[in-house]
Design a protein around this motif. Structure first.
Motif, PDB file in Angstrom:
ATOM      1  N   TYR A 128     -24.274   9.198   7.076  1.00  0.00           N
ATOM      2  CA  TYR A 128     -23.742   9.815   8.690  1.00  0.00           C
ATOM      3  C   TYR A 128     -22.404   9.857   8.635  1.00  0.00           C
ATOM      4  O   TYR A 128     -22.035  10.820   9.362  1.00  0.00           O
ATOM      5  CB  TYR A 128     -23.792   8.362   9.189  1.00  0.00           C
ATOM      6  N   VAL A 129     -21.482   9.242   7.710  1.00  0.00           N
ATOM      7  CA  VAL A 129     -20.034   9.888   7.631  1.00  0.00           C
ATOM      8  C   VAL A 129     -19.994  11.127   7.101  1.00  0.00           C
ATOM      9  O   VAL A 129     -19.214  11.925   7.662  1.00  0.00           O
ATOM     10  CB  VAL A 129     -19.342   9.179   6.751  1.00  0.00           C
ATOM     11  N   ALA A 130     -20.737  11.779   6.242  1.00  0.00           N
ATOM     12  CA  ALA A 130     -20.763  12.973   5.579  1.00  0.00           C
ATOM     13  C   ALA A 130     -21.119  14.086   6.870  1.00  0.00           C
ATOM     14  O   ALA A 130     -20.534  14.981   6.794  1.00  0.00           O
ATOM     15  CB  ALA A 130     -21.701  13.037   4.160  1.00  0.00           C
ATOM     16  N   ASP A 231     -17.282  29.236   8.405  1.00  0.00           N
ATOM     17  CA  ASP A 231     -16.875  28.150   9.050  1.00  0.00           C
ATOM     18  C   ASP A 231     -17.898  26.961   8.841  1.00  0.00           C
ATOM     19  O   ASP A 231     -17.820  26.079   9.273  1.00  0.00           O
ATOM     20  CB  ASP A 231     -16.995  28.472  10.515  1.00  0.00           C
ATOM     21  N   GLY A 232     -18.280  27.079   7.481  1.00  0.00           N
ATOM     22  CA  GLY A 232     -18.997  26.174   7.276  1.00  0.00           C
ATOM     23  C   GLY A 232     -18.295  24.908   6.425  1.00  0.00           C
ATOM     24  O   GLY A 232     -17.100  24.885   6.329  1.00  0.00           O
ATOM     25  N   ARG A 233     -19.149  23.712   6.222  1.00  0.00           N
ATOM     26  CA  ARG A 233     -18.409  22.501   5.618  1.00  0.00           C
ATOM     27  C   ARG A 233     -19.186  22.321   4.486  1.00  0.00           C
ATOM     28  O   ARG A 233     -20.290  21.970   4.354  1.00  0.00           O
ATOM     29  CB  ARG A 233     -18.446  21.290   6.633  1.00  0.00           C
ATOM     30  N   LEU A 234     -18.568  22.275   3.356  1.00  0.00           N
ATOM     31  CA  LEU A 234     -19.045  21.844   1.881  1.00  0.00           C
ATOM     32  C   LEU A 234     -18.492  20.320   1.477  1.00  0.00           C
ATOM     33  O   LEU A 234     -17.325  20.288   1.385  1.00  0.00           O
ATOM     34  CB  LEU A 234     -18.503  23.036   0.759  1.00  0.00           C
ATOM     35  N   LEU A 235     -19.303  19.527   1.644  1.00  0.00           N
ATOM     36  CA  LEU A 235     -19.031  18.059   1.625  1.00  0.00           C
ATOM     37  C   LEU A 235     -19.156  17.547   0.191  1.00  0.00           C
ATOM     38  O   LEU A 235     -20.279  17.443  -0.748  1.00  0.00           O
ATOM     39  CB  LEU A 235     -20.197  17.274   2.498  1.00  0.00           C
ATOM     40  N   VAL A 236     -17.992  17.072  -0.525  1.00  0.00           N
ATOM     41  CA  VAL A 236     -17.942  16.572  -1.709  1.00  0.00           C
ATOM     42  C   VAL A 236     -18.163  15.205  -1.612  1.00  0.00           C
ATOM     43  O   VAL A 236     -17.463  14.250  -1.235  1.00  0.00           O
ATOM     44  CB  VAL A 236     -16.827  16.709  -2.381  1.00  0.00           C
ATOM     45  N   VAL A 260     -14.654  19.419   2.154  1.00  0.00           N
ATOM     46  CA  VAL A 260     -14.449  18.082   2.913  1.00  0.00           C
ATOM     47  C   VAL A 260     -14.743  16.825   1.831  1.00  0.00           C
ATOM     48  O   VAL A 260     -15.998  16.909   1.504  1.00  0.00           O
ATOM     49  CB  VAL A 260     -15.165  17.977   4.126  1.00  0.00           C
ATOM     50  N   GLY A 261     -13.918  16.088   1.733  1.00  0.00           N
ATOM     51  CA  GLY A 261     -14.178  14.841   0.594  1.00  0.00           C
ATOM     52  C   GLY A 261     -14.871  13.751   1.494  1.00  0.00           C
ATOM     53  O   GLY A 261     -14.403  13.713   2.818  1.00  0.00           O
ATOM     54  N   VAL A 262     -15.780  12.839   1.091  1.00  0.00           N
ATOM     55  CA  VAL A 262     -16.752  11.893   1.639  1.00  0.00           C
ATOM     56  C   VAL A 262     -16.551  10.870   0.854  1.00  0.00           C
ATOM     57  O   VAL A 262     -17.034  10.740  -0.103  1.00  0.00           O
ATOM     58  CB  VAL A 262     -18.155  12.381   2.054  1.00  0.00           C
ATOM     59  N   TYR A 267     -13.378   5.222   4.106  1.00  0.00           N
ATOM     60  CA  TYR A 267     -13.327   5.768   5.653  1.00  0.00           C
ATOM     61  C   TYR A 267     -13.248   4.584   6.364  1.00  0.00           C
ATOM     62  O   TYR A 267     -12.581   4.763   7.501  1.00  0.00           O
ATOM     63  CB  TYR A 267     -14.339   6.906   5.776  1.00  0.00           C
ATOM     64  N   PHE A 268     -14.222   3.704   6.458  1.00  0.00           N
ATOM     65  CA  PHE A 268     -14.590   2.533   7.252  1.00  0.00           C
ATOM     66  C   PHE A 268     -13.418   1.611   7.133  1.00  0.00           C
ATOM     67  O   PHE A 268     -13.227   0.844   8.105  1.00  0.00           O
ATOM     68  CB  PHE A 268     -15.775   2.032   7.216  1.00  0.00           C
ATOM     69  N   ARG A 269     -12.936   1.559   6.034  1.00  0.00           N
ATOM     70  CA  ARG A 269     -11.721   0.537   5.920  1.00  0.00           C
ATOM     71  C   ARG A 269     -10.702   0.980   6.629  1.00  0.00           C
ATOM     72  O   ARG A 269      -9.814   0.218   7.201  1.00  0.00           O
ATOM     73  CB  ARG A 269     -11.327   0.376   4.371  1.00  0.00           C
TER      74      ARG A 269
END
Length: 324
Positions: A128-130, A231-236, A260-262, A267-269
């Motif tokens: 979900y975050v990613a 304009d894509g997003r490459l999620l690490v 984008v780092g995941v 993230y939630f902290r």
């Protein structure tokens, strides 16, 4: 009580053992949970080897993802009470009774059995975050999911499909791809042993993937750069591959894509107010029957070596779960 602990860091997991330790008492803000099932994640192996970014003091109890019943709560805990069935995320899940922060404890979705509930939290919150929070995925987007046979990858396939994306799932096993197709019906699957750039471009009509979910890195990341959309997003999301890679920044300029780092836990902290929104959205999808975690094998905690072996050997499809 029994606890699967790391007493020394070791490449061969020789420092992992099932020990008898005192049952903890919940302090302020903590919840004590009688664990019924806990899922095995790749970071568990890394932590046992001392290769993960989080390095608890020795000895420590492994496991970060569980389902169980609340036994007791500490001062200030208001969201749950003894007798509640819950899921939780945090270090120390592989034991009879785990102590977890209240902020990471959520209701156990009644539609899920214990092994599925244990497999739900970390994988789906990471997906979900990613995809939603960091990847800005929209219905109709082409989403390329690498490592689709792993726990996080399979969750990403499931969630992306449920949210209306067009999904391309990858693996190096035709057998696993057939099973992924049966379970979650991705729009396309690719065996990436001989590469995937040209196939992704062909599938997307030359555009490339709008969102790429990459828990592998290394060679997979390098080739993903060549088939990400403008304009894509490459999620690490992780580094299970052969190496940690780098990128020439001129490529990001030419195609105006983002790397984008995941890191969902951190993230939630840092953004505490965003976790309830994510949890609520995922639980609604479970209730509606639109997503469901896949557990491929269950092992009693005494047989933890077999469970870890499946994960280490990348033989599992989806989640491997320890039962207590």
């Amino acid at each position: 009580m029994r606890a699967l602990q790391v007493t020394r860091l070791s490449e061969d997991l020789g420092g992992v053992e099932l020990r008898d330790i005192p049952q903890p008492a919940p302090g302020p803000g903590k919840v004590l949970i009688a664990v019924r099932a806990a899922s095995v994640n790749y970071p568990d192996l890394l932590m046992a080897r001392g290769e993960y970014q989080m390095k608890p003091d020795l000895p420590f109890t492994l496991g970060g993802d569980l389902a169980g019943e609340v036994v007791a709560v500490g001062e200030g805990v208001t969201r749950v009470a003894p007798g509640d069935l819950v899921t939780a995320i945090g270090i120390g899940a592989f034991c009879d009774c785990a102590l977890m922060p209240e902020a990471t404890v959520d209701p156990w979705p009644e539609q899920l059995a214990a092994p599925q509930a244990a497999a739900f939290g970390a994988a789906y919150l990471t997906a979900y975050v990613a995809l939603v929070e960091r990847g800005r995925m929209q219905p109709g987007d082409w989403v390329l999911v690498h490592g689709a046979s792993g726990g996080m990858g399979l969750a990403a396939v499931d969630l992306a499909k449920a949210l209306g994306a067009r999904v391309i799932a990858t693996s190096t096993s035709d057998e696993k791809l057939d099973e992924i197709r049966r379970l979650y019906a991705p729009d396309q699957v690719i065996n990436i042993r001989s590469g995937f750039r040209d196939k992704v471009l062909e599938i997307t009509g030359g555009k490339g993937a709008d969102v790429i979910f990459d828990p592998v890195n290394g060679d997979v990341f390098d080739e993903s750069v060549r088939c990400v959309a403008f304009d894509g997003r490459l999620l690490v999301v992780g580094f299970t591959g052969n190496r940690i890679t780098s990128i020439k920044t001129n490529l990001t300029l030419i195609k105006a894509f983002s790397v984008v780092g995941v890191r969902a836990g951190e993230y939630f902290r840092r953004f505490l107010d965003r976790r309830p929104r994510a949890t609520s959205a995922l639980q609604e999808l479970v209730r509606d029957g639109r997503i469901c975690p896949h557990v491929c094998r269950e092992f009693p905690i005494e047989d933890w070596k077999s469970a870890f072996g499946l994960v280490a050997g990348r033989q599992a499809l989806g989640k491997v779960v320890l039962t207590l």
